[in-house]
Enzyme design. Structure first.
Site, PDB file in Angstrom:
ATOM      1  N   GLY A  13       0.812  -1.206   0.000  1.00  0.00           N
ATOM      2  CA  GLY A  13       0.000   0.000   0.000  1.00  0.00           C
ATOM      3  C   GLY A  13       0.849   1.262   0.000  1.00  0.00           C
ATOM      4  O   GLY A  13       0.516   2.248  -0.673  1.00  0.00           O
ATOM      5  N   THR A  14       1.922   1.235   0.724  1.00  0.00           N
ATOM      6  CA  THR A  14       2.807   2.401   0.800  1.00  0.00           C
ATOM      7  C   THR A  14       3.350   2.760  -0.576  1.00  0.00           C
ATOM      8  O   THR A  14       3.377   3.930  -0.960  1.00  0.00           O
ATOM      9  CB  THR A  14       3.959   2.113   1.787  1.00  0.00           C
ATOM     10  OG1 THR A  14       3.395   1.805   3.064  1.00  0.00           O
ATOM     11  CG2 THR A  14       4.894   3.312   1.905  1.00  0.00           C
ATOM     12  N   ASN A  72      -7.957   3.671   9.144  1.00  0.00           N
ATOM     13  CA  ASN A  72      -7.459   2.422   9.708  1.00  0.00           C
ATOM     14  C   ASN A  72      -7.643   2.342  11.219  1.00  0.00           C
ATOM     15  O   ASN A  72      -7.764   1.267  11.773  1.00  0.00           O
ATOM     16  CB  ASN A  72      -5.989   2.206   9.344  1.00  0.00           C
ATOM     17  CG  ASN A  72      -5.153   3.452   9.492  1.00  0.00           C
ATOM     18  OD1 ASN A  72      -5.507   4.522   8.990  1.00  0.00           O
ATOM     19  ND2 ASN A  72      -4.043   3.344  10.188  1.00  0.00           N
ATOM     20  N   SER A 120      -3.909  -2.844  -0.766  1.00  0.00           N
ATOM     21  CA  SER A 120      -2.774  -3.633  -0.292  1.00  0.00           C
ATOM     22  C   SER A 120      -3.212  -5.061  -0.007  1.00  0.00           C
ATOM     23  O   SER A 120      -4.253  -5.278   0.620  1.00  0.00           O
ATOM     24  CB  SER A 120      -2.204  -2.997   0.979  1.00  0.00           C
ATOM     25  OG  SER A 120      -1.192  -3.817   1.518  1.00  0.00           O
ATOM     26  N   GLY A 121      -2.404  -6.042  -0.433  1.00  0.00           N
ATOM     27  CA  GLY A 121      -2.780  -7.447  -0.300  1.00  0.00           C
ATOM     28  C   GLY A 121      -2.942  -7.920   1.129  1.00  0.00           C
ATOM     29  O   GLY A 121      -3.924  -8.594   1.460  1.00  0.00           O
ATOM     30  N   CYS A 154       2.123   1.466  13.065  1.00  0.00           N
ATOM     31  CA  CYS A 154       3.315   2.270  12.805  1.00  0.00           C
ATOM     32  C   CYS A 154       3.664   3.177  13.969  1.00  0.00           C
ATOM     33  O   CYS A 154       4.798   3.604  14.096  1.00  0.00           O
ATOM     34  CB  CYS A 154       3.101   3.107  11.551  1.00  0.00           C
ATOM     35  SG  CYS A 154       2.346   2.166  10.243  1.00  0.00           S
TER      36      CYS A 154
HETATM   37  C1  LIG Z   1      -1.817  -0.471   6.036  1.00  0.00           C
HETATM   38  C2  LIG Z   1      -2.182   0.781   5.378  1.00  0.00           C
HETATM   39  C3  LIG Z   1      -1.352   1.374   4.413  1.00  0.00           C
HETATM   40  C4  LIG Z   1       0.000   0.820   4.070  1.00  0.00           C
HETATM   41  O1  LIG Z   1      -0.085  -0.422   3.432  1.00  0.00           O
HETATM   42  P1  LIG Z   1       1.202  -1.395   3.422  1.00  0.00           P
HETATM   43  O2  LIG Z   1       0.829  -2.474   2.486  1.00  0.00           O
HETATM   44  O3  LIG Z   1       1.378  -1.866   4.820  1.00  0.00           O
HETATM   45  O4  LIG Z   1       2.353  -0.578   2.940  1.00  0.00           O
HETATM   46  C5  LIG Z   1      -1.772   2.532   3.811  1.00  0.00           C
HETATM   47  N1  LIG Z   1      -2.946   3.090   4.118  1.00  0.00           N
HETATM   48  C6  LIG Z   1      -3.785   2.555   5.016  1.00  0.00           C
HETATM   49  C7  LIG Z   1      -5.089   3.221   5.288  1.00  0.00           C
HETATM   50  C8  LIG Z   1      -3.427   1.389   5.687  1.00  0.00           C
HETATM   51  O5  LIG Z   1      -4.246   0.880   6.596  1.00  0.00           O
END
Ligand SMILES: *Cc1c(COP(=O)(O)O)cnc(C)c1O
Length: 416
Positions: free
Chosen positions: A75-76, A154, A202-203, A328
């Protein structure tokens, strides 16, 4: 199949268990199907077809076209690629609008971009974690290149009205990015006739493996790759594809579609049972975030007069996994930037716990938490220096509040 680990896992917004079906789908690509999808031989071609199928499966989950899907590593990466691409598409525009409650993947990137000459407007939220769309409208500028708003938070699960936001920025030459990492599979997302230009998922938040994600880029939106290299992903993301994880993400998308209705009703029911149970059984606690506009799997509750970290440690002894904020920032004692943005009082800020459920959560697990939590909270409150509204505890409280205000000031300058 290995036996499940003996934990009660209620931290699914941090990461999810990989679905058994996903593991099964991935295995052949870790073993005999190890070819490179870019190779011209038949062995490689077979792998390319599996990647193509995964792309169709992910596209189906979003009701998008397969050509609009770029596989990423997480996701990052998707968030970074989307924002950089949007800025590159409009190099003369130097203004970004986002919110105070985004994931660090967005917030810390915006901080960095400010050092590169961009300015950012961070939209505020109210005490329920909701945006004020008038504030958004008032901040749209001639030089606004990009609006980036998450679909669902989140930490609190609060859902933002992204389609309405998209309508507001559309036709103004502003690109609209949505971080949908927490929303995918939990609320419907439909890219047909949508006002969203770029969308990240993100997977590992979706019962696929870590190390894979996807970025939706609406057809016609100019895109510049973040990772420059080979011609993979039609020149939009260099690097040999993580085939096992991509195939797994395709399978996870298929499962999310197939189970959507059943899952959200079942998960919501268990979440509500947990939430209502805790609020009823435990005095001096409150729900954080809007009650209705919320993901079906998330509840964030503030327990006054105790530290969230202490609750987590006590729960851990029972094998119960929860969180006091985003993964985080936990581990540090800084209160969550999301709850702070909501303007919650000190006692709530420091005593808040997030429980996030999944399709694998059982009623027995929820019952266990409902048995354990009241004891945990009572025990901690009995030891707490501010377990009652005595003069002494008030003094202590004021001291801590002053500490926090000072810390807040210094934090503002550095990070979220
Ligand atoms: C977990 C998360 C991310 C980051 O995703 P990763 O795959 O861990 O890098 C970004 N945005 C939100 C809202 C998330 O919950």
């Amino acid at each position: 199949m290995s036996s499940p680990t003996p934990v009660i896992y209620l931290d699914n917004n941090a990461t999810t268990r990989v679905a058994e079906e996903v593991v099964e789908a991935m295995l052949p690509f870790l073993k005999e199907n190890y070819g490179n999808p870019s190779s011209t031989h038949t062995f490689g071609g077979k792998i390319a077809r599996s990647v193509k199928r995964a792309r169709e499966q992910v596209a189906a989950l979003l009701n998008a076209e397969p050509t609009e899907i770029i596989f990423t590593s997480c996701g990052t990466e998707g968030d970074n690629a989307a924002i950089r691409a949007a800025l590159a598409a409009n190099p003369q525009k130097k203004h970004i609008i986002t919110t105070q409650v985004e994931h660090p993947a967005i917030l810390n990137l915006c901080r960095k971009l400010e050092r590169e000459g961009y300015t950012t407007t961070y939209l505020s939220v109210n005490e329920k974690g909701m945006l004020n769309l008038h504030e958004l409208r008032a901040n749209l500028r001639e030089d606004t290149a990009l609006v980036s708003v998450m679909a669902a938070n989140n930490e609190t699960g609060v859902i933002f009205p992204v389609e309405r936001i998209g309508q507001m920025v559309k036709d103004r030459g502003i690109l609209f990015h949505v971080d949908a990492v927490q929303a995918v599979g939990k609320i419907p997302l439909n890219m047909k006739n949508s006002s969203i230009d770029l969308l990240t998922l993100s997977g590992h938040k979706l019962h696929a493996s870590k190390g894979v994600g996807a970025l939706y880029v609406r057809r016609g939106v100019r895109f510049r790759p973040l990772l420059v290299g080979g011609h993979q992903e039609r020149g939009r993301r260099g690097g040999t594809e993580n085939v096992p994880a991509i195939v797994g993400l395709g399978k996870a998308a298929e499962l999310a579609i197939a189970n959507f209705e059943a899952e959200i009703t079942q998960v919501r029911e268990l979440r509500d049972r947990l939430e209502l149970g805790l609020l009823r059984l435990i005095p001096h606690c409150q729900l954080n975030g809007h009650q209705g506009m919320r993901l079906p799997n998330t509840t964030n509750i503030g327990f006054k007069y105790i530290e969230g970290e202490a609750i987590l440690l006590s729960l851990d002894a029972y094998g119960i996994c929860a969180s006091s904020g985003s993964a985080c920032t936990s581990g540090s004692l800084e209160p969550s930037h999301v709850l702070r943005a909501m303007g919650l009082p000190y006692t709530i800020l420091h005593g808040s716990i997030r429980f996030s459920l999944s399709r694998y959560t059982t009623a027995a697990e929820i019952n266990q938490v409902l048995t354990v939590m009241p004891q945990v909270v009572e025990k901690l409150r009995a030891m707490s220096p501010f377990n009652s509204e005595t003069d002494e505890s008030q003094g202590w409280l004021q001291e801590r509040q002053q500490d926090l205000r000072e810390k807040d000031e210094s934090l503002k300058a550095v990070s979220f």
